[in-house]
Design a protein around this motif. Structure first.
Motif, PDB file in Angstrom:
ATOM      1  N   LEU A 120       0.967  -1.239   0.158  1.00  0.00           N
ATOM      2  CA  LEU A 120       0.073   0.056  -0.012  1.00  0.00           C
ATOM      3  C   LEU A 120       0.994   1.218   0.018  1.00  0.00           C
ATOM      4  CD1 LEU A 120      -2.705  -1.100   2.720  1.00  0.00           C
ATOM      5  CD2 LEU A 120      -2.965  -1.054   0.109  1.00  0.00           C
ATOM      6  N   GLU A 121       1.964   1.115   0.692  1.00  0.00           N
ATOM      7  CA  GLU A 121       2.944   2.407   0.400  1.00  0.00           C
ATOM      8  C   GLU A 121       3.853   2.393  -0.757  1.00  0.00           C
ATOM      9  OE1 GLU A 121       5.418   1.830   3.906  1.00  0.00           O
ATOM     10  OE2 GLU A 121       3.771   2.123   5.193  1.00  0.00           O
ATOM     11  N   ASP A 122       3.638   1.340  -1.529  1.00  0.00           N
ATOM     12  CA  ASP A 122       4.207   1.467  -2.934  1.00  0.00           C
ATOM     13  C   ASP A 122       3.262   1.699  -3.969  1.00  0.00           C
ATOM     14  OD1 ASP A 122       5.911   0.841  -5.251  1.00  0.00           O
ATOM     15  OD2 ASP A 122       7.206  -0.586  -4.446  1.00  0.00           O
ATOM     16  N   ASP A 123       3.205   2.705  -4.686  1.00  0.00           N
ATOM     17  CA  ASP A 123       2.140   3.055  -5.703  1.00  0.00           C
ATOM     18  C   ASP A 123       2.384   2.163  -6.778  1.00  0.00           C
ATOM     19  OD1 ASP A 123       1.177   4.814  -3.985  1.00  0.00           O
ATOM     20  OD2 ASP A 123       2.162   6.784  -5.114  1.00  0.00           O
ATOM     21  N   HIS A 124       3.790   2.113  -7.258  1.00  0.00           N
ATOM     22  CA  HIS A 124       3.689   0.874  -8.435  1.00  0.00           C
ATOM     23  C   HIS A 124       3.435  -0.435  -8.163  1.00  0.00           C
ATOM     24  CE1 HIS A 124       5.779  -0.342 -12.299  1.00  0.00           C
ATOM     25  NE2 HIS A 124       6.088  -1.244 -11.541  1.00  0.00           N
ATOM     26  N   GLN A 125       3.902  -0.789  -7.070  1.00  0.00           N
ATOM     27  CA  GLN A 125       3.380  -2.264  -6.720  1.00  0.00           C
ATOM     28  C   GLN A 125       1.936  -2.434  -6.406  1.00  0.00           C
ATOM     29  OE1 GLN A 125       5.744  -4.886  -6.982  1.00  0.00           O
ATOM     30  NE2 GLN A 125       3.666  -6.095  -6.742  1.00  0.00           N
ATOM     31  N   LEU A 126       1.322  -1.431  -5.817  1.00  0.00           N
ATOM     32  CA  LEU A 126      -0.019  -1.475  -5.443  1.00  0.00           C
ATOM     33  C   LEU A 126      -0.895  -1.494  -6.759  1.00  0.00           C
ATOM     34  CD1 LEU A 126      -2.167  -1.191  -3.691  1.00  0.00           C
ATOM     35  CD2 LEU A 126      -2.288   1.401  -3.660  1.00  0.00           C
ATOM     36  N   MET A 127      -0.402  -0.628  -7.992  1.00  0.00           N
ATOM     37  CA  MET A 127      -1.304  -0.595  -9.182  1.00  0.00           C
ATOM     38  C   MET A 127      -0.932  -2.061  -9.622  1.00  0.00           C
ATOM     39  SD  MET A 127      -3.118   0.568 -11.151  1.00  0.00           S
ATOM     40  CE  MET A 127      -3.247   2.034 -10.604  1.00  0.00           C
ATOM     41  N   LEU A 128       0.195  -2.555  -9.765  1.00  0.00           N
ATOM     42  CA  LEU A 128       0.336  -4.026 -10.316  1.00  0.00           C
ATOM     43  C   LEU A 128      -0.566  -4.937  -9.671  1.00  0.00           C
ATOM     44  CD1 LEU A 128       4.380  -4.294 -10.778  1.00  0.00           C
ATOM     45  CD2 LEU A 128       2.549  -3.715 -12.258  1.00  0.00           C
ATOM     46  N   ASN A 129      -0.637  -4.796  -8.336  1.00  0.00           N
ATOM     47  CA  ASN A 129      -1.397  -5.932  -7.511  1.00  0.00           C
ATOM     48  C   ASN A 129      -3.002  -5.598  -7.974  1.00  0.00           C
ATOM     49  OD1 ASN A 129       0.985  -6.400  -6.523  1.00  0.00           O
ATOM     50  ND2 ASN A 129       0.448  -6.432  -4.376  1.00  0.00           N
ATOM     51  N   ARG A 130      -3.483  -4.521  -8.097  1.00  0.00           N
ATOM     52  CA  ARG A 130      -4.549  -4.075  -8.318  1.00  0.00           C
ATOM     53  C   ARG A 130      -5.068  -4.714  -9.658  1.00  0.00           C
ATOM     54  NH1 ARG A 130      -6.236   1.918  -7.294  1.00  0.00           N
ATOM     55  NH2 ARG A 130      -8.495   1.055  -7.917  1.00  0.00           N
ATOM     56  N   LEU A 131      -4.039  -4.711 -10.875  1.00  0.00           N
ATOM     57  CA  LEU A 131      -4.514  -4.893 -11.877  1.00  0.00           C
ATOM     58  C   LEU A 131      -4.496  -6.561 -12.056  1.00  0.00           C
ATOM     59  CD1 LEU A 131      -2.026  -2.813 -13.819  1.00  0.00           C
ATOM     60  CD2 LEU A 131      -4.370  -2.865 -14.072  1.00  0.00           C
ATOM     61  N   SER A 132      -3.748  -7.128 -11.409  1.00  0.00           N
ATOM     62  CA  SER A 132      -3.566  -8.558 -11.071  1.00  0.00           C
ATOM     63  C   SER A 132      -4.943  -9.010 -10.461  1.00  0.00           C
ATOM     64  CB  SER A 132      -2.308  -9.147 -10.419  1.00  0.00           C
ATOM     65  OG  SER A 132      -1.019  -8.733 -10.915  1.00  0.00           O
ATOM     66  N   PHE A 133      -5.247  -8.350  -9.535  1.00  0.00           N
ATOM     67  CA  PHE A 133      -6.463  -8.833  -8.761  1.00  0.00           C
ATOM     68  C   PHE A 133      -7.793  -8.647  -9.751  1.00  0.00           C
ATOM     69  CE2 PHE A 133     -10.271  -7.607  -6.319  1.00  0.00           C
ATOM     70  CZ  PHE A 133     -10.635  -8.530  -5.593  1.00  0.00           C
ATOM     71  N   GLU A 134      -7.664  -7.515 -10.265  1.00  0.00           N
ATOM     72  CA  GLU A 134      -8.757  -7.394 -11.516  1.00  0.00           C
ATOM     73  C   GLU A 134      -8.775  -8.397 -12.394  1.00  0.00           C
ATOM     74  OE1 GLU A 134     -11.956  -5.093 -12.960  1.00  0.00           O
ATOM     75  OE2 GLU A 134     -10.818  -4.403 -11.099  1.00  0.00           O
ATOM     76  N   LEU A 135      -7.467  -8.785 -12.915  1.00  0.00           N
ATOM     77  CA  LEU A 135      -7.556  -9.776 -14.067  1.00  0.00           C
ATOM     78  C   LEU A 135      -8.127 -11.294 -13.420  1.00  0.00           C
ATOM     79  CD1 LEU A 135      -6.637 -10.997 -16.635  1.00  0.00           C
ATOM     80  CD2 LEU A 135      -4.460 -11.528 -15.781  1.00  0.00           C
ATOM     81  N   ALA A 136      -7.570 -11.544 -12.228  1.00  0.00           N
ATOM     82  CA  ALA A 136      -8.163 -12.662 -11.542  1.00  0.00           C
ATOM     83  C   ALA A 136      -9.693 -12.692 -11.416  1.00  0.00           C
ATOM     84  CB  ALA A 136      -7.429 -12.824 -10.120  1.00  0.00           C
ATOM     85  N   GLU A 137     -10.095 -11.571 -10.927  1.00  0.00           N
ATOM     86  CA  GLU A 137     -11.649 -11.292 -10.644  1.00  0.00           C
ATOM     87  C   GLU A 137     -12.471 -11.698 -11.969  1.00  0.00           C
ATOM     88  OE1 GLU A 137     -13.645 -10.890  -7.646  1.00  0.00           O
ATOM     89  OE2 GLU A 137     -12.148 -12.225  -7.180  1.00  0.00           O
ATOM     90  N   ARG A 138     -11.932 -10.961 -13.119  1.00  0.00           N
ATOM     91  CA  ARG A 138     -12.602 -11.100 -14.480  1.00  0.00           C
ATOM     92  C   ARG A 138     -12.401 -12.406 -14.892  1.00  0.00           C
ATOM     93  NH1 ARG A 138     -12.388  -5.505 -17.909  1.00  0.00           N
ATOM     94  NH2 ARG A 138     -12.443  -4.057 -15.912  1.00  0.00           N
ATOM     95  N   GLN A 139     -11.532 -13.133 -14.700  1.00  0.00           N
ATOM     96  CA  GLN A 139     -11.340 -14.590 -15.199  1.00  0.00           C
ATOM     97  C   GLN A 139     -12.206 -15.291 -14.331  1.00  0.00           C
ATOM     98  OE1 GLN A 139      -7.175 -15.222 -14.622  1.00  0.00           O
ATOM     99  NE2 GLN A 139      -6.640 -14.624 -16.623  1.00  0.00           N
ATOM    100  N   ARG A 140     -12.527 -15.312 -13.140  1.00  0.00           N
ATOM    101  CA  ARG A 140     -13.293 -15.856 -12.029  1.00  0.00           C
ATOM    102  C   ARG A 140     -14.815 -15.745 -12.581  1.00  0.00           C
ATOM    103  NH1 ARG A 140     -16.484 -15.023  -7.872  1.00  0.00           N
ATOM    104  NH2 ARG A 140     -15.917 -12.785  -7.704  1.00  0.00           N
ATOM    105  N   LEU A 141     -15.193 -14.400 -12.947  1.00  0.00           N
ATOM    106  CA  LEU A 141     -16.260 -14.092 -13.158  1.00  0.00           C
ATOM    107  C   LEU A 141     -16.894 -14.503 -14.424  1.00  0.00           C
ATOM    108  CD1 LEU A 141     -16.604 -10.368 -12.170  1.00  0.00           C
ATOM    109  CD2 LEU A 141     -17.711 -12.316 -10.882  1.00  0.00           C
ATOM    110  N   ASP A 142     -15.749 -14.302 -15.505  1.00  0.00           N
ATOM    111  CA  ASP A 142     -15.981 -14.988 -17.073  1.00  0.00           C
ATOM    112  C   ASP A 142     -16.246 -16.635 -16.996  1.00  0.00           C
ATOM    113  OD1 ASP A 142     -15.982 -14.559 -19.997  1.00  0.00           O
ATOM    114  OD2 ASP A 142     -14.364 -16.098 -19.638  1.00  0.00           O
TER     115      ASP A 142
END
Length: 206
Positions: A120-142
């Motif tokens: 949460l203190e690392d903006d770059h890593q936070l964005m990467l993790n949010r994108l990874s989570f978004e991808l995983a969620e979209r794959q799960r929902l798909d």
């Protein structure tokens, strides 16, 4: 070395002065030859030293030129990297247009290891993790959507089979009803009303 050469030249000059005109010629020749030999030795040493210094200067100049060329290459590489960095900064990535889970939703839904305090203190890593989570969620929902569509198709197929079966049963029932109706009609035609005897009432009462 220069002072030694000057002294030798002075000594040679002194030998040629009028004061030595009556000196022994052989002695003067020997002394002058010795002085000339010393002068030649000094000259050779000076030439050797000059060549050595020239070689050292050439090597130093080549090293300096090589260092200058290396510096120019580094500066060129630096400018190239700076341009590439600027391009990356100005690049409009597709992720900027992707509707992501909000930060609060991410913190509430994402796996714990993806939302640690360090992340949460690392903006770059936070964005990467949010994108990874978004991808995983979209794959799960798909996957869920495809499973639901498959289940729907199976239900539609079963419904169609049931409908066809029901239509077949209804056809059989209609055929049976029609057959029964025709049989009943023929039975009714064959059966005539029986005559009732006049004393049937009295007999029944008795």
């Amino acid at each position: 070395m220069a002072s030694d050469g000057d002294q030798i030249i002075e000594n040679l000059r002194a030998l040629s002065e009028p004061a030595n005109a009556n000196s022994d010629v052989q002695s003067l020749l020997i002394r002058s030859s010795a002085l000339v030999s010393c002068l030649k030795s000094l000259n050779r040493a000076a030439n050797t030293a000059t060549k050595t210094k020239k070689d050292e200067t050439t090597a130093a100049r080549q090293e300096m030129d090589q260092s200058h060329l290396g510096l120019q290459n580094l500066l060129y590489e630096k400018r190239h990297l700076e341009r590439e960095i600027e391009k990356c900064r100005q690049f409009a990535s597709v992720y900027q247009d992707i509707p992501l889970y909000t930060l609060e939703e991410f913190q509430g839904l994402a796996p714990e290891e993806a939302r640690t305090s360090e992340v949460l203190e690392d903006d770059h890593q936070l964005m990467l993790n949010r994108l990874s989570f978004e991808l995983a969620e979209r794959q799960r929902l798909d996957l869920k959507r495809r499973e639901l569509l498959q289940a729907k198709e199976e239900l539609l197929k079963q419904s169609k089979v049931n409908t066809n079966t029901l239509d077949g049963v209804k056809g059989h029932i209609d055929a049976l009803v029609k057959t029964a109706s025709e049989i009943q009609k023929k039975v009714d035609e064959l059966i005539q009303p029986l005559p009732v005897p006049e004393n049937s009432t009295a007999m029944t009462i008795g």
